[in-house]
Scaffold this motif. Structure first.
Motif, PDB file in Angstrom:
ATOM      1  N   ASN A  65       0.859  -1.174   0.000  1.00  0.00           N
ATOM      2  CA  ASN A  65       0.000   0.000   0.000  1.00  0.00           C
ATOM      3  C   ASN A  65       0.903   1.233   0.000  1.00  0.00           C
ATOM      4  OD1 ASN A  65      -1.690   2.127   0.775  1.00  0.00           O
ATOM      5  ND2 ASN A  65      -3.039   0.744   1.893  1.00  0.00           N
ATOM      6  N   TRP A  91     -10.135  -7.285  -1.319  1.00  0.00           N
ATOM      7  CA  TRP A  91     -10.302  -5.976  -1.948  1.00  0.00           C
ATOM      8  C   TRP A  91     -11.021  -4.980  -1.038  1.00  0.00           C
ATOM      9  CZ3 TRP A  91      -8.116  -2.795  -4.790  1.00  0.00           C
ATOM     10  CH2 TRP A  91      -8.772  -1.671  -5.266  1.00  0.00           C
ATOM     11  N   TRP A  94      -8.738  -3.176   1.253  1.00  0.00           N
ATOM     12  CA  TRP A  94      -7.985  -2.104   0.586  1.00  0.00           C
ATOM     13  C   TRP A  94      -8.841  -0.842   0.489  1.00  0.00           C
ATOM     14  CZ3 TRP A  94      -2.973  -1.859  -1.214  1.00  0.00           C
ATOM     15  CH2 TRP A  94      -2.233  -3.037  -1.136  1.00  0.00           C
TER      16      TRP A  94
END
Length: 126
Positions: A65, A91, A94
């Motif tokens: 990240n 996902w 994130w």
């Protein structure tokens, strides 16, 4: 991005993908990012990785990240019902941890560790 990967055990990052986030990309109930126009990303994978992406389980990739400078897994698969691969499973983590909203931009960069392990660097821009 380049400044994050100054360690000697990584190759130089290569730009692979950019997308304006759509509502379906940030919807926590869908938990997936459709990677339309992802030819560069697929070409960056090894032959073995491409085969694994198209099997029923997909692959887990080490994800970095960019804004938070932390590692999170990225899962990628090409479902039989889709013509393009998707990021899935992790996902929504994130999206949540980066407060991603519709209209934000995702950039994906790739590099390899000295042992050839794939690393994807994910950068979000508002």
């Amino acid at each position: 991005i380049l400044g994050m990967m100054t360690e000697e055990d990584h190759t130089e990052p290569v730009f692979l993908y950019r997308k304006f986030m759509e509502d379906s990309d940030v919807n926590p109930y869908l938990n997936r990012l459709l990677l339309s126009g992802s030819d560069r990303l697929m070409e960056f994978l090894t032959d073995e990785e491409r085969v694994d992406v198209t099997n029923d389980k997909g692959i887990e990739i080490s994800g970095l990240n960019a804004s938070r400078r932390e590692e999170l897994p990225i899962h990628i698969i090409k479902w039989k019902s889709q013509t393009r691969p998707v990021f899935y499973k992790s996902w929504k983590e994130w999206v949540r941890s980066n407060r991603v909203e519709q209209g934000n931009i995702i950039e994906v960069w790739g590099c390899r560790k000295i042992n050839q392990q794939l690393v994807l660097i994910i950068n979000f821009r508002k």
